[in-house]
Write a protein that holds these residues in place. Structure first.
Motif, PDB file in Angstrom:
ATOM      1  N   SER A 197     -19.086   0.806   6.645  1.00 39.65           N
ATOM      2  CA  SER A 197     -19.952   0.653   7.545  1.00 39.65           C
ATOM      3  C   SER A 197     -20.751  -0.672   7.149  1.00 39.65           C
ATOM      4  O   SER A 197     -21.976  -0.875   7.787  1.00 39.65           O
ATOM      5  N   ARG A 198     -20.232  -1.278   6.069  1.00 36.85           N
ATOM      6  CA  ARG A 198     -20.928  -2.862   5.836  1.00 36.85           C
ATOM      7  C   ARG A 198     -19.928  -3.809   5.720  1.00 36.85           C
ATOM      8  O   ARG A 198     -18.614  -3.478   5.939  1.00 36.85           O
ATOM      9  N   ALA A 199     -20.233  -5.059   5.445  1.00 41.47           N
ATOM     10  CA  ALA A 199     -19.248  -5.982   5.239  1.00 41.47           C
ATOM     11  C   ALA A 199     -18.661  -5.835   4.150  1.00 41.47           C
ATOM     12  O   ALA A 199     -19.492  -5.730   2.888  1.00 41.47           O
ATOM     13  N   PRO A 200     -17.218  -6.086   4.013  1.00 39.84           N
ATOM     14  CA  PRO A 200     -16.814  -5.868   2.741  1.00 39.84           C
ATOM     15  C   PRO A 200     -16.968  -6.977   1.853  1.00 39.84           C
ATOM     16  O   PRO A 200     -17.124  -8.011   2.232  1.00 39.84           O
ATOM     17  N   SER A 201     -17.059  -6.713   0.360  1.00 39.92           N
ATOM     18  CA  SER A 201     -16.964  -7.707  -0.670  1.00 39.92           C
ATOM     19  C   SER A 201     -15.506  -8.614  -0.718  1.00 39.92           C
ATOM     20  O   SER A 201     -14.488  -8.185   0.034  1.00 39.92           O
ATOM     21  N   GLU A 202     -15.674  -9.546  -1.447  1.00 44.39           N
ATOM     22  CA  GLU A 202     -14.634 -10.361  -1.571  1.00 44.39           C
ATOM     23  C   GLU A 202     -13.582  -9.689  -2.453  1.00 44.39           C
ATOM     24  O   GLU A 202     -12.213  -9.902  -1.981  1.00 44.39           O
ATOM     25  N   ALA A 203     -13.741  -8.828  -3.462  1.00 44.81           N
ATOM     26  CA  ALA A 203     -12.810  -7.800  -4.076  1.00 44.81           C
ATOM     27  C   ALA A 203     -12.161  -6.926  -2.911  1.00 44.81           C
ATOM     28  O   ALA A 203     -11.158  -6.646  -2.996  1.00 44.81           O
ATOM     29  N   GLU A 204     -13.184  -6.223  -2.055  1.00 44.69           N
ATOM     30  CA  GLU A 204     -12.594  -5.440  -1.331  1.00 44.69           C
ATOM     31  C   GLU A 204     -11.660  -6.175  -0.054  1.00 44.69           C
ATOM     32  O   GLU A 204     -10.627  -5.690   0.409  1.00 44.69           O
ATOM     33  N   MET A 205     -12.003  -7.231   0.370  1.00 46.77           N
ATOM     34  CA  MET A 205     -11.332  -8.249   1.072  1.00 46.77           C
ATOM     35  C   MET A 205      -9.745  -8.330   0.556  1.00 46.77           C
ATOM     36  O   MET A 205      -8.815  -8.217   1.298  1.00 46.77           O
ATOM     37  N   ARG A 206      -9.688  -8.430  -0.636  1.00 47.57           N
ATOM     38  CA  ARG A 206      -8.304  -8.584  -1.488  1.00 47.57           C
ATOM     39  C   ARG A 206      -7.484  -7.304  -1.309  1.00 47.57           C
ATOM     40  O   ARG A 206      -6.294  -7.340  -1.247  1.00 47.57           O
ATOM     41  N   VAL A 207      -8.231  -6.192  -1.427  1.00 43.71           N
ATOM     42  CA  VAL A 207      -7.634  -4.711  -1.098  1.00 43.71           C
ATOM     43  C   VAL A 207      -7.110  -4.541   0.308  1.00 43.71           C
ATOM     44  O   VAL A 207      -6.094  -4.213   0.231  1.00 43.71           O
ATOM     45  N   ILE A 208      -7.998  -5.173   1.260  1.00 45.22           N
ATOM     46  CA  ILE A 208      -7.851  -4.874   2.494  1.00 45.22           C
ATOM     47  C   ILE A 208      -6.507  -5.815   2.790  1.00 45.22           C
ATOM     48  O   ILE A 208      -5.552  -5.310   3.519  1.00 45.22           O
ATOM     49  N   GLY A 209      -6.462  -7.045   2.287  1.00 39.46           N
ATOM     50  CA  GLY A 209      -4.977  -7.821   2.396  1.00 39.46           C
ATOM     51  C   GLY A 209      -3.858  -7.243   1.755  1.00 39.46           C
ATOM     52  O   GLY A 209      -2.789  -7.335   2.395  1.00 39.46           O
ATOM     53  N   ALA A 210      -4.237  -6.607   0.809  1.00 35.96           N
ATOM     54  CA  ALA A 210      -3.006  -5.890   0.226  1.00 35.96           C
ATOM     55  C   ALA A 210      -2.596  -4.681   0.963  1.00 35.96           C
ATOM     56  O   ALA A 210      -1.191  -4.378   0.911  1.00 35.96           O
ATOM     57  N   LEU A 211      -3.606  -4.076   1.170  1.00 38.81           N
ATOM     58  CA  LEU A 211      -3.183  -3.056   2.274  1.00 38.81           C
ATOM     59  C   LEU A 211      -2.253  -3.287   3.451  1.00 38.81           C
ATOM     60  O   LEU A 211      -1.100  -2.596   3.944  1.00 38.81           O
ATOM     61  N   PHE A 212      -2.733  -4.407   4.106  1.00 37.84           N
ATOM     62  CA  PHE A 212      -1.986  -5.066   5.391  1.00 37.84           C
ATOM     63  C   PHE A 212      -0.503  -5.234   4.642  1.00 37.84           C
ATOM     64  O   PHE A 212       0.426  -5.144   5.493  1.00 37.84           O
ATOM     65  N   LEU A 213      -0.417  -6.019   3.519  1.00 37.06           N
ATOM     66  CA  LEU A 213       0.790  -6.330   3.241  1.00 37.06           C
ATOM     67  C   LEU A 213       1.758  -5.307   2.666  1.00 37.06           C
ATOM     68  O   LEU A 213       2.991  -5.202   3.017  1.00 37.06           O
ATOM     69  N   ILE A 214       1.245  -4.183   2.244  1.00 40.79           N
ATOM     70  CA  ILE A 214       2.076  -2.987   1.968  1.00 40.79           C
ATOM     71  C   ILE A 214       2.474  -2.177   3.231  1.00 40.79           C
ATOM     72  O   ILE A 214       3.766  -1.975   3.238  1.00 40.79           O
ATOM     73  N   GLY A 215       1.781  -2.150   4.322  1.00 40.98           N
ATOM     74  CA  GLY A 215       2.061  -1.787   5.460  1.00 40.98           C
ATOM     75  C   GLY A 215       3.046  -2.638   5.995  1.00 40.98           C
ATOM     76  O   GLY A 215       4.173  -2.079   6.772  1.00 40.98           O
ATOM     77  N   ALA A 216       2.935  -3.808   6.062  1.00 41.50           N
ATOM     78  CA  ALA A 216       3.863  -4.816   6.703  1.00 41.50           C
ATOM     79  C   ALA A 216       5.255  -4.640   5.774  1.00 41.50           C
ATOM     80  O   ALA A 216       6.280  -4.519   6.729  1.00 41.50           O
ATOM     81  N   ALA A 217       5.176  -4.586   4.788  1.00 35.88           N
ATOM     82  CA  ALA A 217       6.427  -4.260   3.795  1.00 35.88           C
ATOM     83  C   ALA A 217       7.116  -3.036   4.439  1.00 35.88           C
ATOM     84  O   ALA A 217       8.494  -3.143   4.556  1.00 35.88           O
ATOM     85  N   THR A 218       6.411  -1.921   4.652  1.00 36.27           N
ATOM     86  CA  THR A 218       7.112  -0.721   5.083  1.00 36.27           C
ATOM     87  C   THR A 218       7.656  -0.826   6.447  1.00 36.27           C
ATOM     88  O   THR A 218       8.514  -0.370   6.746  1.00 36.27           O
ATOM     89  N   GLY A 219       6.790  -1.269   7.401  1.00 34.44           N
ATOM     90  CA  GLY A 219       7.274  -1.774   8.645  1.00 34.44           C
ATOM     91  C   GLY A 219       8.557  -2.504   8.908  1.00 34.44           C
ATOM     92  O   GLY A 219       9.589  -2.217   9.614  1.00 34.44           O
ATOM     93  N   PHE A 220       8.437  -3.575   7.849  1.00 34.96           N
ATOM     94  CA  PHE A 220       9.803  -4.438   7.807  1.00 34.96           C
ATOM     95  C   PHE A 220      10.870  -3.797   7.105  1.00 34.96           C
ATOM     96  O   PHE A 220      11.992  -3.862   8.065  1.00 34.96           O
ATOM     97  N   VAL A 221      10.802  -3.088   6.302  1.00 32.72           N
ATOM     98  CA  VAL A 221      12.160  -2.098   5.927  1.00 32.72           C
ATOM     99  C   VAL A 221      12.598  -1.144   7.155  1.00 32.72           C
ATOM    100  O   VAL A 221      13.679  -0.963   7.151  1.00 32.72           O
ATOM    101  N   TYR A 222      11.692  -0.466   7.796  1.00 28.46           N
ATOM    102  CA  TYR A 222      11.921   0.281   8.896  1.00 28.46           C
ATOM    103  C   TYR A 222      12.758  -0.329   9.830  1.00 28.46           C
ATOM    104  O   TYR A 222      13.905  -0.063  10.505  1.00 28.46           O
ATOM    105  N   TRP A 223      12.212  -1.723  10.270  1.00 34.40           N
ATOM    106  CA  TRP A 223      12.794  -2.388  11.202  1.00 34.40           C
ATOM    107  C   TRP A 223      14.231  -2.694  10.689  1.00 34.40           C
ATOM    108  O   TRP A 223      15.239  -2.847  11.586  1.00 34.40           O
ATOM    109  N   LEU A 224      14.442  -3.242   9.440  1.00 40.18           N
ATOM    110  CA  LEU A 224      15.797  -3.569   9.034  1.00 40.18           C
ATOM    111  C   LEU A 224      16.727  -2.583   8.959  1.00 40.18           C
ATOM    112  O   LEU A 224      18.007  -2.742   9.499  1.00 40.18           O
ATOM    113  N   ILE A 225      16.324  -1.278   8.895  1.00 41.23           N
ATOM    114  CA  ILE A 225      17.305  -0.315   8.978  1.00 41.23           C
ATOM    115  C   ILE A 225      17.485   0.489  10.562  1.00 41.23           C
ATOM    116  O   ILE A 225      18.728   0.604  10.872  1.00 41.23           O
TER     117      ILE A 225
END
Length: 164
Positions: free
Chosen positions: A118-146
């Motif tokens: 419920s607050r603005a994320p810190s810089e470190a939290e933003m990197r975690v959020i970015g990593a979560l996005f990339l993890i999800g995108a990789a998962t979606g991409f592999v599903y799409w490939l198959i």
């Protein structure tokens, strides 16, 4: 029908494995993710063993912690790719960019909604959020490939029958 029974579940399982692998890679590359995964697990084990040494039953704490870890795993790895796969199959979305992007977005938003940030994320939290996005995108991409490239594949029309 065979697609729904075999190909899509197989693609989802492989994509979830790829998501776990992407999380492992992210923990090697990003100190924040490594601290979140490795440091959090280490602290949990220290707390559980500390409770056991103090003659306090660690079972309720362990159950709560592993329940939260399971829900976070579902929110990061399982639910986003399953929801996007069903959505793309129903609406015949065959774009890898849509499947990767939506899965990444859901993998980012669902854990944040669970934790009620419920607050603005810190810089470190933003990197975690970015990593979560990339993890999800990789998962979606592999599903799409198959399986995603043929999402909502048109049913074969018998010879001589009018096409719609």
């Amino acid at each position: 029908m065979l697609r729904w029974l075999l190909l899509i579940p197989f693609a989802l399982l492989v994509a979830m494995g790829a998501g776990l692998f992407a999380m492992l890679v992210a923990s090697v590359v990003s100190p924040e993710i490594a601290l979140l995964i490795g440091g959090g697990f280490q602290r949990l084990m220290e707390a559980l063993f500390g409770l056991a040494e103090s003659d306090i039953d660690p079972t309720p704490v362990a159950q709560a912690a592993f329940s939260l870890l399971g829900r976070l795993g579902m929110a990061i790895i399982v639910a986003p790719v399953v929801l996007v796969a069903v959505f793309s199959e129903l609406f015949r979305l065959r774009s890898g960019l849509i499947q990767s992007g939506l899965t990444g977005l859901l993998a980012t938003v669902m854990p944040l909604a669970m934790l009620r940030l419920s607050r603005a994320p810190s810089e470190a939290e933003m990197r975690v959020i970015g990593a979560l996005f990339l993890i999800g995108a990789a998962t979606g991409f592999v599903y799409w490939l198959i399986a995603g490239r043929g999402a909502g594949a048109a049913r074969t029309v018998p010879t001589g029958a009018p096409r719609r």
